[in-house]
Enzyme design. Structure first.
Site, PDB file in Angstrom:
ATOM      1  N   GLU A   1       1.955   0.294   2.772  1.00 46.72           N
ATOM      2  CA  GLU A   1       0.664   0.693   3.342  1.00 46.72           C
ATOM      3  C   GLU A   1      -0.326  -0.457   3.188  1.00 46.72           C
ATOM      4  O   GLU A   1      -0.236  -1.240   2.228  1.00 46.72           O
ATOM      5  CB  GLU A   1       0.158   1.940   2.583  1.00 46.72           C
ATOM      6  CG  GLU A   1      -1.203   2.424   3.052  1.00 46.72           C
ATOM      7  CD  GLU A   1      -1.548   3.826   2.550  1.00 46.72           C
ATOM      8  OE1 GLU A   1      -0.871   4.321   1.616  1.00 46.72           O
ATOM      9  OE2 GLU A   1      -2.500   4.405   3.095  1.00 46.72           O
TER      10      GLU A   1
ATOM     11  N   GLU B   1       0.137  13.478   5.698  1.00 45.23           N
ATOM     12  CA  GLU B   1      -0.689  14.382   4.877  1.00 45.23           C
ATOM     13  C   GLU B   1      -1.746  15.041   5.765  1.00 45.23           C
ATOM     14  O   GLU B   1      -2.944  14.958   5.507  1.00 45.23           O
ATOM     15  CB  GLU B   1      -1.271  13.647   3.660  1.00 45.23           C
ATOM     16  CG  GLU B   1      -0.148  13.103   2.782  1.00 45.23           C
ATOM     17  CD  GLU B   1      -0.517  12.671   1.375  1.00 45.23           C
ATOM     18  OE1 GLU B   1      -1.703  12.585   1.053  1.00 45.23           O
ATOM     19  OE2 GLU B   1       0.419  12.429   0.588  1.00 45.23           O
TER      20      GLU B   1
ATOM     21  N   GLU C   1       7.166  10.122   0.760  1.00 46.76           N
ATOM     22  CA  GLU C   1       6.357   9.481  -0.294  1.00 46.76           C
ATOM     23  C   GLU C   1       6.769  10.103  -1.613  1.00 46.76           C
ATOM     24  O   GLU C   1       6.671  11.331  -1.788  1.00 46.76           O
ATOM     25  CB  GLU C   1       4.851   9.683  -0.068  1.00 46.76           C
ATOM     26  CG  GLU C   1       4.285   8.755   0.972  1.00 46.76           C
ATOM     27  CD  GLU C   1       2.759   8.824   1.096  1.00 46.76           C
ATOM     28  OE1 GLU C   1       2.057   9.063   0.088  1.00 46.76           O
ATOM     29  OE2 GLU C   1       2.277   8.645   2.228  1.00 46.76           O
TER      30      GLU C   1
HETATM   31  O1  AHR Z   1       0.641   6.181  -1.495  1.00 51.25           O
HETATM   32  C1  AHR Z   1      -0.744   6.284  -1.625  1.00 51.25           C
HETATM   33  C2  AHR Z   1      -1.316   7.478  -0.864  1.00 51.25           C
HETATM   34  O2  AHR Z   1      -0.790   8.645  -1.391  1.00 51.25           O
HETATM   35  C3  AHR Z   1      -0.988   7.569   0.596  1.00 51.25           C
HETATM   36  O3  AHR Z   1      -1.846   6.823   1.392  1.00 51.25           O
HETATM   37  C4  AHR Z   1      -1.163   9.022   0.880  1.00 51.25           C
HETATM   38  O4  AHR Z   1      -0.345   9.461   1.940  1.00 51.25           O
HETATM   39  C5  AHR Z   1      -0.829   9.683  -0.437  1.00 51.25           C
HETATM   40  O5  AHR Z   1      -1.774  10.604  -0.819  1.00 51.25           O
END
Ligand code: AHR
Length: 526
Positions: A48, A196, A330
């Site tokens: 990210e 999310e 994730e």
């Molecule tokens: O990985 C960090 C953050 O965690 C991501 O941006 C989000 O999708 C999650 O809450």
């Protein structure tokens, strides 16, 4: 009466350190009954735009003194190639829901300089955009998994992005891509519809998101395999509602080839992080933590098994043939960052992270029938990273070593591995000491990964291998003296795997002693 000198009394009273007891555990493997294929994509990664995850961690620019190929740092690429990363999810995370792909294509000096509002308004140069990401995944030999912006983007913007990526050279979108240096269309195997969406991805209800998904499905289905946005951890109602509402029948048979070709839902998803306990305001320190935090973190990591089992049971109702996969796109550890943390969500990675990685990968493998993808958060310099960088320096973390050890399972057939384990107990936490997973590769070689999560006691593990006579076994073990042992820039190999000594093979049984707090992978040649 003769007086005993004080010194001799003291010497008698010096407590003798207790020899830590060795635990006994048993594993029983059915080597003659191979099960589901362990999808290599469960060893996927997540990148990210956040902290130094992309900028410095991957992208240094073509003019950097750090060796690079077209701006992408070569040391990081070499390390990632070694662990055979199968796929990379990008550009976020919460960042994906604010990302507009057109900002990141074309001549770099003309790209808009913005701010990353998802992550503390960090500067975003857009120097690393679509073609740089695709170049990166090609350099490391991985596949791309794009997270689509469904919050501040639109179906039209997403469609244009996929046309830009995959359009033939003589299409308008393909010509634009070629003018940016890439003639040949890319393949985009996985497309995630939002991130999310119950939170940073639009604060939606499951009902509302289901309609959003159906809309994006209509637009993006021709381009790749679609992944439904994640349920938050144990939010089983999310999975149930989305399956109820987003799967539908066409009123009349459709002649559209792509509709018959690709499923409405290829994957459901979950996000689940490990903290020391369940309190997001007090996640526990990354280093220097007490044994209580070890126990709480391992307890939370173990819950992944229940979470997958319960989400899977819901999916089973709608898809008994198991066509729909589960993607844990994730996962990983998330500790409270100390004040002097060099960048957003940067965290030190210790032996505890490695033990959690081994335990979690065992859980994913043991659910191979349903779990077809996972993406650890995140690849470089963010949360549970494979790699940490400091300027031109780079080290690999204990978690990296686990991914390295486990790559032998990629594409193997899962073997049932029943564990009879003693417990590890600390205050209110009680967990089985031993977690295991086994697979057989195409040459018949058996790989067994075993985690001993007891931080204090070694374990003798006797494995019965049913159906195959073992001839020779070798193993590698990752362990260290302390729970928070770590490699550092001036000691890059402090935590690294070594050969496991003393393996005894006797026809159908394998006898090993595994050190406390360790991750081991054994290879058994038939
Ligand atoms: O990985 C960090 C953050 O965690 C991501 O941006 C989000 O999708 C999650 O809450």
């Amino acid at each position: 009466m003769k007086l005993i000198p004080l010194l001799s009394i003291l010497m008698c009273w010096v407590p003798v350190p207790a020899v830590a007891q060795t635990l006994e555990a048993k594993i029983s493997i059915r080597a003659d009954a191979p099960g589901a294929t362990i999808d290599p994509n469960i060893y996927g990664q997540f990148v990210e735009h956040l902290g130094r995850g992309v900028y410095e961690g991957i992208w240094v620019g073509e003019n950097s003194a750090i060796p690079n190929v077209r701006g992408i740092r070569s040391d990081v690429v070499a390390a990632l190639r070694k662990i055979r990363v199968p796929l990379v999810r990008w550009p976020g995370g919460c960042f994906a829901e604010l990302y507009h792909w057109r900002d990141g294509v074309g001549p770099r000096d003309q790209r808009p300089k913005g701010i990353n509002a998802a992550w503390n308004d960090e500067p975003e140069t857009n120097a690393f955009g679509t073609n740089e990401f695709m170049d990166f995944v090609e350099q490391i030999g991985a596949k791309p998994f794009l997270a689509i912006n469904v919050t501040s983007g639109s179906p039209g913007e997403a469609q244009a992005w996929l046309q830009y990526l995959t359009g033939p050279e003589d299409s308008a979108a393909g010509r634009l891509r070629a003018s940016h240096g890439r003639k040949q269309p890319y393949q985009i195997p996985f497309i995630g519809i939002g991130n999310e969406t119950w939170g940073c991805g639009g604060n939606m209800t499951a009902e509302y998101y289901s309609d959003v998904y159906r809309q994006y499905l209509a637009v993006l289905r021709p381009y790749g395999t679609l992944v439904v946005a994640d349920a938050n951890s144990d939010d089983y109602a999310w999975t149930e509602t989305v399956l109820q509402k987003a799967l539908f029948r066409h009123a009349t048979p459709t002649p559209l080839a792509y509709i018959n070709r690709s499923p409405q839902i290829a994957m459901m998803s979950i996000h689940y992080y490990t903290l020391a306990g369940n309190d997001w305001t007090n996640k526990g320190a990354p280093v220097g933590f007490p044994e209580k935090d070890w126990a709480l973190a391992l307890e939370r990591a173990y819950k992944m098994d229940e979470i997958i089992a319960k989400h899977s049971a819901i999916i089973d109702k709608y898809d008994p043939e198991r066509r729909i996969g589960l993607s844990i796109d994730e996962w990983g550890t998330w500790w409270t960052a100390p004040k002097d943390t060099p960048s957003n969500l940067y965290q030190q990675n210790t032996l505890r992270d490695a033990v959690i990685a081994g335990l979690t990968l065992n859980i994913f493998q043991n659910h191979a029938q349903r779990v077809r993808m996972a993406n650890i958060a995140q690849m470089v310099n963010v949360l549970q990273s494979m790699i940490l960088t400091r300027g031109d320096k780079m080290i690999v973390t204990p978690t990296y070593h686990v991914f390295d050890l486990y790559q032998v399972h990629q594409g193997g057939s899962l073997l049932s591995a029943e564990v009879a384990s003693p417990d590890y107990t600390f205050e209110n936490v009680t967990l089985p000491v031993i977690s295991a997973s086994a697979s057989r590769d195409s040459k018949g070689v058996i790989h067994l990964s075993i985690v001993n999560l007891d931080p204090n006691r070694a374990a003798r593990v006797v494995t019965q291998v049913q159906g195959v006579k073992g001839r020779r076994a070798t193993g590698r073990v990752l362990t260290a003296d302390s729970m928070d042992a770590r490699s550092e820039f001036d000691h890059p190999a402090r935590v690294a795997p070594v050969a496991l000594k003393g393996i005894r093979v006797n026809d159908h049984s394998l006898d090993v002693i595994l050190p406390a707090k360790s991750v081991t992978v054994i290879e058994l040649q038939p």
